[in-house]
Design a protein around this motif. Structure first.
Motif, PDB file in Angstrom:
ATOM      1  N   MET A 192       0.802  -1.217   0.000  1.00 51.22           N
ATOM      2  CA  MET A 192       0.000   0.000   0.000  1.00 51.22           C
ATOM      3  C   MET A 192       0.836   1.268   0.000  1.00 51.22           C
ATOM      4  O   MET A 192       0.447   2.268  -0.581  1.00 51.22           O
ATOM      5  CB  MET A 192      -0.971  -0.028   1.172  1.00 51.22           C
ATOM      6  N   GLY A 193       1.999   1.231   0.639  1.00 48.68           N
ATOM      7  CA  GLY A 193       2.881   2.407   0.614  1.00 48.68           C
ATOM      8  C   GLY A 193       3.288   2.719  -0.817  1.00 48.68           C
ATOM      9  O   GLY A 193       3.188   3.867  -1.280  1.00 48.68           O
ATOM     10  N   TYR A 194       3.708   1.687  -1.511  1.00 52.02           N
ATOM     11  CA  TYR A 194       4.150   1.842  -2.889  1.00 52.02           C
ATOM     12  C   TYR A 194       2.993   2.288  -3.784  1.00 52.02           C
ATOM     13  O   TYR A 194       3.122   3.189  -4.601  1.00 52.02           O
ATOM     14  CB  TYR A 194       4.705   0.491  -3.368  1.00 52.02           C
ATOM     15  N   SER A 195       1.840   1.649  -3.551  1.00 52.31           N
ATOM     16  CA  SER A 195       0.657   1.962  -4.340  1.00 52.31           C
ATOM     17  C   SER A 195       0.226   3.422  -4.140  1.00 52.31           C
ATOM     18  O   SER A 195      -0.170   4.106  -5.095  1.00 52.31           O
ATOM     19  CB  SER A 195      -0.459   1.004  -3.945  1.00 52.31           C
ATOM     20  N   ALA A 196       0.312   3.896  -2.891  1.00 47.47           N
ATOM     21  CA  ALA A 196      -0.066   5.287  -2.611  1.00 47.47           C
ATOM     22  C   ALA A 196       0.865   6.247  -3.348  1.00 47.47           C
ATOM     23  O   ALA A 196       0.431   7.292  -3.847  1.00 47.47           O
ATOM     24  CB  ALA A 196      -0.027   5.556  -1.110  1.00 47.47           C
ATOM     25  N   ALA A 197       2.153   5.884  -3.426  1.00 45.01           N
ATOM     26  CA  ALA A 197       3.096   6.727  -4.162  1.00 45.01           C
ATOM     27  C   ALA A 197       2.695   6.786  -5.637  1.00 45.01           C
ATOM     28  O   ALA A 197       2.732   7.858  -6.256  1.00 45.01           O
ATOM     29  CB  ALA A 197       4.514   6.184  -4.000  1.00 45.01           C
ATOM     30  N   ILE A 198       2.280   5.648  -6.200  1.00 46.61           N
ATOM     31  CA  ILE A 198       1.835   5.633  -7.596  1.00 46.61           C
ATOM     32  C   ILE A 198       0.629   6.556  -7.772  1.00 46.61           C
ATOM     33  O   ILE A 198       0.550   7.336  -8.718  1.00 46.61           O
ATOM     34  CB  ILE A 198       1.481   4.194  -8.052  1.00 46.61           C
ATOM     35  N   ALA A 199      -0.320   6.482  -6.808  1.00 42.20           N
ATOM     36  CA  ALA A 199      -1.511   7.332  -6.890  1.00 42.20           C
ATOM     37  C   ALA A 199      -1.119   8.807  -6.892  1.00 42.20           C
ATOM     38  O   ALA A 199      -1.716   9.612  -7.623  1.00 42.20           O
ATOM     39  CB  ALA A 199      -2.448   7.026  -5.723  1.00 42.20           C
ATOM     40  N   PHE A 200      -0.115   9.168  -6.095  1.00 40.22           N
ATOM     41  CA  PHE A 200       0.268  10.577  -6.058  1.00 40.22           C
ATOM     42  C   PHE A 200       1.000  11.016  -7.312  1.00 40.22           C
ATOM     43  O   PHE A 200       0.896  12.175  -7.717  1.00 40.22           O
ATOM     44  CB  PHE A 200       1.053  10.905  -4.781  1.00 40.22           C
ATOM     45  N   VAL A 201       1.732  10.095  -7.936  1.00 42.87           N
ATOM     46  CA  VAL A 201       2.328  10.444  -9.228  1.00 42.87           C
ATOM     47  C   VAL A 201       1.204  10.724 -10.239  1.00 42.87           C
ATOM     48  O   VAL A 201       1.251  11.696 -10.997  1.00 42.87           O
ATOM     49  CB  VAL A 201       3.259   9.320  -9.734  1.00 42.87           C
TER      50      VAL A 201
END
Lengths: 269, 292
Positions: B262-271
């Motif tokens: 989820m940490g990684y996924s959240a970073a993708i969402a912010f990109v």
């Protein structure tokens, strides 16, 4: 001459636009394997409802249909009330920070919903709402675009109507409920269709928030079915028909309001 | 205008609370999560997540699959957004012509794909694109074009999704363009005709400039929508073949909800958010410069 060419072109473009739907309906009425032939058939040799029977008896699509109907109606109903209250306040009340608040809301419309999905999932999971109707209803209860539409419309209601109601001793809530809401009927209908269709057609969030096939809405059930039935176009077309027909009926009945809503949304300020 | 703050807050409270709790807080939480290593172990106990600074964003930078997803999404947006806007504008101009009869019927016809469920039509198109039994290849063969494995060939998978998206979406912008066209005062065209302007000149010097605000609006909403590409590849290609249709949102979904990174996924969402914001700002700048 120019007129005829234009019409011929429009008719061809129109038929091309509709062709996928015509084939969808027609393939949904075919027997197993009849849509997987070369050359492809545009119409069934004989019409059969076996695919629909299978969907409803063996694959319990009726449950998914019911889920879709329930969440779409509930989201529409709740969000109409919440959005209309807020839209009315923004249109007809003066309070500290109003303009700032409204422009904060408007500018946050640029944030894609996907950003919220991870924490929303964790939050609803901790409430025990994942895989329940509430998981779909809660994030849909209020909507910034909806508030905006209502506000734009309510601003055109003359203040004098509200003032004279107040003279007659109506409370704030009575004014909203008995005067504003009826006057806002056209925009409420518009917003209702937008919300209903948006909820009905939504896919990513229900895919995340509903984990059990008996809770799936139609689009999620359909996507799931597709995984197991890639070689059964007839069955899948029947599923698509069931998903699309209700939305087309709603749209045809109220299309005037829907088109108006798009136009209103596109007029800035 | 009523000056009763308490009543105003009473009317605002339900909607604003819902938006605050279920939209703004998740946005902030996602931002925080994107700086942690929140994963499947943190799911049972949030205390297992640790702050890792910019690690997720750095990892993205060196993740070839992320760049593939970003590239695919840009490919999709840069081709289908202008294409569908051009189709929308063409349809709007034709339907706005005084020569056309049954306008509302044609308008309705072109609008039907917009309202229908994306998942359902993606399934229909998946069969239309079928290499052996699909209607598209059959029609192409009739005019002598060899059959194409639309969804199985990495060179054709994205074009296939683009064609479907244009078909699905052009009706929406068409409606907005029709409204924009109707707002152009008739006397401008009449004056141009007196001056002897050709049809193309009228289009270039009256229609295009007068439609500029509409086009900006349409451009921005279309771009925002297209950057969120997900359901079409999910149904038609599952991101394949060879990741040729993997989109940012699908990558975010996979990382977050399949592997629970989820940490990684959240970073993708912010990109994704950053990309959408930059795209919007660029379009507004271009429009501003064009007006000066």
């Amino acid at each position: 001459m120019k007129k005829i060419t234009l019409h011929i072109f429009l008719i061809i473009a129109g038929l091309l636009t509709l062709a996928p739907f015509i084939w969808m309906v027609s393939a949904s009425l075919m027997n197993d394997g009849h849509a997987s032939v070369y050359p492809p058939r545009f119409f069934p040799d004989e019409v059969t409802f076996i695919q629909f029977e299978r969907l409803f008896s063996r694959l319990s699509v009726s449950r998914n249909l019911l889920n879709s109907v329930i969440v779409s109606f509930l989201v529409t109903f709740i969000s109409l009330i919440f959005n209309s209250m807020a839209g009315y306040a923004f249109a007809k009340y003066r309070f500290a920070g109003k303009d700032k608040l409204f422009s904060l809301l408007l500018s946050s419309m640029i944030i894609p919903a996907q950003v919220t999905m991870l924490p929303l999932f964790l939050m609803l999971k901790s409430f025990g709402f994942i895989n329940t109707y509430l998981a779909i209803i809660i994030p849909g209860m209020a909507n910034i675009f909806g508030i905006f539409l209502i506000k734009q419309y309510a601003m055109s209601i003359p203040d004098s109507i509200i003032e004279s109601a107040r003279m007659d001793g109506a409370s704030d809530f009575q004014i909203y409920w008995k005067i504003i809401l009826p006057l806002c009927t056209p925009i409420l209908v518009t917003l209702a269709i937008f919300t209903f269709m948006g909820t009905w057609n939504d896919f990513l969030w229900p895919l995340i928030a509903l984990t059990d096939s008996s809770m799936y809405t139609l689009p999620v059930a359909l996507a799931n079915l597709m995984g197991e039935h890639t070689k059964d176009p007839e069955l899948m077309m029947a599923g698509s028909v069931i998903t699309i027909i209700p939305i087309i009926i709603v749209f045809l009945a109220l299309q005037k309001y829907y088109i108006k809503g798009i136009m209103m949304g596109s007029v800035k300020e | 205008m009523q000056n009763k703050t308490i009543s105003a807050y009473f009317f605002l409270a339900p909607a604003l609370m819902a938006i605050f709790v279920f939209f703004f807080i998740p946005v902030i939480a996602a931002f925080i999560i994107s700086f942690t290593d929140f994963d499947i172990y943190s799911l049972s106990n949030y205390g297992n997540a640790r702050f890792v600074g910019f690690d997720n964003y750095l990892r993205l930078f060196y993740d070839p699959l992320f760049w593939t997803a970003l590239q695919n999404t840009f490919y999709f947006v840069i081709v289908s957004a202008p294409l569908s806007i051009m189709v929308s504008l063409t349809a709007a101009i034709m339907l706005n012509s005084k020569l056309v009869k049954f306008k509302s019927l044609f308008r309705l016809n072109f609008f039907i794909p917009v309202i229908t469920t994306l998942i359902a039509v993606a399934i229909v198109w998946r069969f239309i694109y079928h290499p052996k039994f699909g209607f598209l290849n059959y029609t192409l063969e009739l005019v002598g074009i060899e059959s194409i494995d639309w969804l199985g060939d990495p060179n054709f998978s994205m074009p296939a999704i683009i064609i479907m998206s244009v078909w699905k979406n052009f009706g929406y912008n068409m409606i907005i363009f029709i409204a924009g066209l109707q707002n152009i005062p008739e006397y401008l065209y009449e004056a141009a005709e007196i001056e002897g302007a050709t049809g193309f000149q009228k289009f270039k010097f009256i229609t295009i400039p007068m439609l500029a605000p509409t086009t900006l609006f349409v451009g921005i909403i279309t771009m925002i929508g297209y950057f969120q590409l997900f359901a079409e590849p999910y149904i038609m290609t599952q991101g394949g073949p060879l990741n040729s249709t993997l989109s940012i949102v699908q990558y975010m979904y996979q990382e977050g909800f399949r592997w629970w990174n989820m940490g990684y996924s959240a970073a993708i969402a912010f990109v994704l958010f950053a990309v959408i914001m930059i795209g919007t700002i660029i379009q507004m700048k271009i429009q501003k410069n064009a007006n000066v």
